[in-house]
Design a protein around this motif. Structure first.
Motif, mmCIF file in Angstrom:
data_model
loop_
_atom_site.group_PDB
_atom_site.id
_atom_site.type_symbol
_atom_site.label_atom_id
_atom_site.label_comp_id
_atom_site.label_asym_id
_atom_site.label_seq_id
_atom_site.Cartn_x
_atom_site.Cartn_y
_atom_site.Cartn_z
ATOM 1 N N GLY A 175 -18.059 -36.038 -37.752
ATOM 2 C CA GLY A 175 -18.395 -37.212 -38.513
ATOM 3 C C GLY A 175 -18.078 -38.479 -37.747
ATOM 4 N N GLY A 176 -18.472 -39.559 -38.317
ATOM 5 C CA GLY A 176 -18.236 -40.849 -37.687
ATOM 6 C C GLY A 176 -16.850 -41.393 -37.979
ATOM 7 N N ASP A 177 -16.524 -42.449 -37.304
ATOM 8 C CA ASP A 177 -15.255 -43.139 -37.520
ATOM 9 C C ASP A 177 -15.527 -44.454 -38.222
ATOM 10 O OD1 ASP A 177 -13.725 -41.214 -36.150
ATOM 11 O OD2 ASP A 177 -14.217 -42.145 -34.235
ATOM 12 N N ALA A 178 -14.537 -44.934 -38.944
ATOM 13 C CA ALA A 178 -14.648 -46.232 -39.611
ATOM 14 C C ALA A 178 -13.360 -47.001 -39.365
ATOM 15 C CB ALA A 178 -14.886 -46.062 -41.107
ATOM 16 N N PHE A 179 -13.482 -48.301 -39.227
ATOM 17 C CA PHE A 179 -12.335 -49.174 -39.043
ATOM 18 C C PHE A 179 -12.210 -50.072 -40.260
ATOM 19 C CE2 PHE A 179 -14.051 -48.472 -34.792
ATOM 20 C CZ PHE A 179 -12.920 -48.160 -34.058
ATOM 21 N N ILE A 180 -10.987 -50.388 -40.612
ATOM 22 C CA ILE A 180 -10.715 -51.472 -41.545
ATOM 23 C C ILE A 180 -9.823 -52.426 -40.764
ATOM 24 C CG2 ILE A 180 -9.687 -52.219 -43.718
ATOM 25 C CD1 ILE A 180 -10.229 -49.412 -44.818
ATOM 26 N N LEU A 227 -4.201 -47.212 -49.026
ATOM 27 C CA LEU A 227 -4.515 -46.440 -47.820
ATOM 28 C C LEU A 227 -3.433 -46.612 -46.761
ATOM 29 C CD1 LEU A 227 -8.335 -47.119 -47.447
ATOM 30 C CD2 LEU A 227 -7.253 -44.941 -48.039
ATOM 31 N N MET A 228 -2.910 -47.824 -46.630
ATOM 32 C CA MET A 228 -1.897 -48.098 -45.606
ATOM 33 C C MET A 228 -0.551 -47.459 -45.933
ATOM 34 S SD MET A 228 -3.596 -49.550 -43.317
ATOM 35 C CE MET A 228 -2.247 -49.938 -42.224
ATOM 36 N N GLN A 229 -0.396 -46.889 -47.134
ATOM 37 C CA GLN A 229 0.827 -46.171 -47.490
ATOM 38 C C GLN A 229 0.789 -44.712 -47.037
ATOM 39 O OE1 GLN A 229 1.471 -46.747 -51.686
ATOM 40 N NE2 GLN A 229 1.545 -48.962 -51.465
ATOM 41 N N ARG A 230 -0.385 -44.256 -46.588
ATOM 42 C CA ARG A 230 -0.504 -42.892 -46.070
ATOM 43 C C ARG A 230 0.244 -42.797 -44.742
ATOM 44 N NH1 ARG A 230 -4.868 -39.677 -47.753
ATOM 45 N NH2 ARG A 230 -5.011 -38.894 -45.635
ATOM 46 N N PRO A 231 0.644 -41.584 -44.328
ATOM 47 C CA PRO A 231 1.306 -41.439 -43.025
ATOM 48 C C PRO A 231 0.403 -41.949 -41.896
ATOM 49 C CG PRO A 231 1.568 -39.436 -44.330
ATOM 50 C CD PRO A 231 0.584 -40.316 -45.063
ATOM 51 N N LEU A 232 0.966 -42.789 -41.039
ATOM 52 C CA LEU A 232 0.227 -43.407 -39.943
ATOM 53 C C LEU A 232 0.898 -43.102 -38.610
ATOM 54 C CD1 LEU A 232 -0.209 -46.959 -41.518
ATOM 55 C CD2 LEU A 232 -1.925 -45.142 -41.456
ATOM 56 N N ARG A 233 0.117 -43.189 -37.548
ATOM 57 C CA ARG A 233 0.653 -43.125 -36.193
ATOM 58 C C ARG A 233 0.100 -44.314 -35.423
ATOM 59 N NH1 ARG A 233 -3.310 -40.978 -32.704
ATOM 60 N NH2 ARG A 233 -4.996 -39.950 -33.827
ATOM 61 N N THR A 256 -2.495 -52.650 -30.769
ATOM 62 C CA THR A 256 -1.912 -51.377 -31.184
ATOM 63 C C THR A 256 -2.526 -51.043 -32.528
ATOM 64 O OG1 THR A 256 0.143 -51.831 -30.018
ATOM 65 C CG2 THR A 256 0.212 -50.148 -31.736
ATOM 66 N N ALA A 257 -3.245 -49.929 -32.573
ATOM 67 C CA ALA A 257 -3.942 -49.527 -33.801
ATOM 68 C C ALA A 257 -3.072 -48.574 -34.608
ATOM 69 C CB ALA A 257 -5.263 -48.850 -33.456
ATOM 70 N N SER A 258 -3.204 -48.642 -35.931
ATOM 71 C CA SER A 258 -2.564 -47.691 -36.831
ATOM 72 C C SER A 258 -3.636 -46.715 -37.291
ATOM 73 C CB SER A 258 -1.969 -48.410 -38.046
ATOM 74 O OG SER A 258 -0.961 -49.304 -37.650
ATOM 75 N N LEU A 259 -3.401 -45.434 -37.045
ATOM 76 C CA LEU A 259 -4.357 -44.395 -37.402
ATOM 77 C C LEU A 259 -3.725 -43.448 -38.402
ATOM 78 C CD1 LEU A 259 -4.906 -45.273 -34.321
ATOM 79 C CD2 LEU A 259 -6.400 -43.323 -34.323
ATOM 80 N N PHE A 260 -4.535 -42.877 -39.277
ATOM 81 C CA PHE A 260 -4.032 -41.885 -40.213
ATOM 82 C C PHE A 260 -3.588 -40.643 -39.446
ATOM 83 C CE2 PHE A 260 -7.242 -43.945 -43.149
ATOM 84 C CZ PHE A 260 -6.291 -44.636 -43.869
ATOM 85 N N VAL A 261 -2.478 -40.044 -39.867
ATOM 86 C CA VAL A 261 -2.009 -38.808 -39.264
ATOM 87 C C VAL A 261 -2.993 -37.684 -39.586
ATOM 88 C CG1 VAL A 261 -0.167 -37.081 -39.342
ATOM 89 C CG2 VAL A 261 0.406 -39.518 -39.263
ATOM 90 N N ALA A 262 -3.429 -37.608 -40.839
ATOM 91 C CA ALA A 262 -4.395 -36.598 -41.277
ATOM 92 C C ALA A 262 -5.731 -37.291 -41.559
ATOM 93 C CB ALA A 262 -3.899 -35.903 -42.533
ATOM 94 N N PRO A 263 -6.842 -36.627 -41.247
ATOM 95 C CA PRO A 263 -8.154 -37.229 -41.543
ATOM 96 C C PRO A 263 -8.299 -37.567 -43.020
ATOM 97 C CG PRO A 263 -8.397 -35.248 -40.216
ATOM 98 C CD PRO A 263 -6.957 -35.305 -40.661
ATOM 99 N N LEU A 264 -9.074 -38.578 -43.288
ATOM 100 C CA LEU A 264 -9.344 -39.021 -44.651
ATOM 101 C C LEU A 264 -10.833 -38.863 -44.921
ATOM 102 C CD1 LEU A 264 -8.382 -40.538 -47.254
ATOM 103 C CD2 LEU A 264 -9.056 -42.630 -46.077
ATOM 104 N N THR A 265 -11.173 -38.040 -45.890
ATOM 105 C CA THR A 265 -12.568 -37.857 -46.275
ATOM 106 C C THR A 265 -12.930 -38.940 -47.282
ATOM 107 O OG1 THR A 265 -12.364 -35.477 -45.966
ATOM 108 C CG2 THR A 265 -14.219 -36.251 -47.299
#
Length: 64
Positions: free
Chosen positions: A1-6, A35-41, A49-58
Motif C-alpha cells: 500500500g501507499g504511505d501517507a504523511f501528516i 494518532l500521536m498517542q500511538r507507539p512511535l519511533r 526527524t520524523a515520527s513513525l508508527f511502530v505498527a502499521p495503521l490501516t
C-alpha cells in the motif's frame, strides 16, 4: 500500500517531492492528537526527524 504523511509544520525543504492531497481541518485535529498517542519511533530523514508508527495503521479515506 501507499504511505501517507501528516505534517504538523511547514516543510519547504521537501520541495515538490510530495503531493498534498488533503488537510486536517481544525475540528478533526483531536483525531491527529489521538494518532500521536500511538507507539512511535524516530527516524532521521536528513533535514528533519520524523515520527513513525511502530505498527502499521490501516485506514480508509472518505470523500466529502
Amino acid at each position: 500500500g501507499g504511505d501517507a504523511f501528516i505534517a504538523l509544520a511547514e516543510h519547504p525543504e521537501w520541495g515538490h517531492g510530495h503531493t498534498v492531497w488533503g488537510e486536517v481541518v481544525a475540528e478533526d485535529m483531536a483525531i491527529v492528537d489521538r494518532l500521536m498517542q500511538r507507539p512511535l519511533r524516530s527516524e532521521d530523514w536528513g533535514a528533519i526527524t520524523a515520527s513513525l508508527f511502530v505498527a502499521p495503521l490501516t485506514f480508509q479515506l472518505r470523500l466529502l
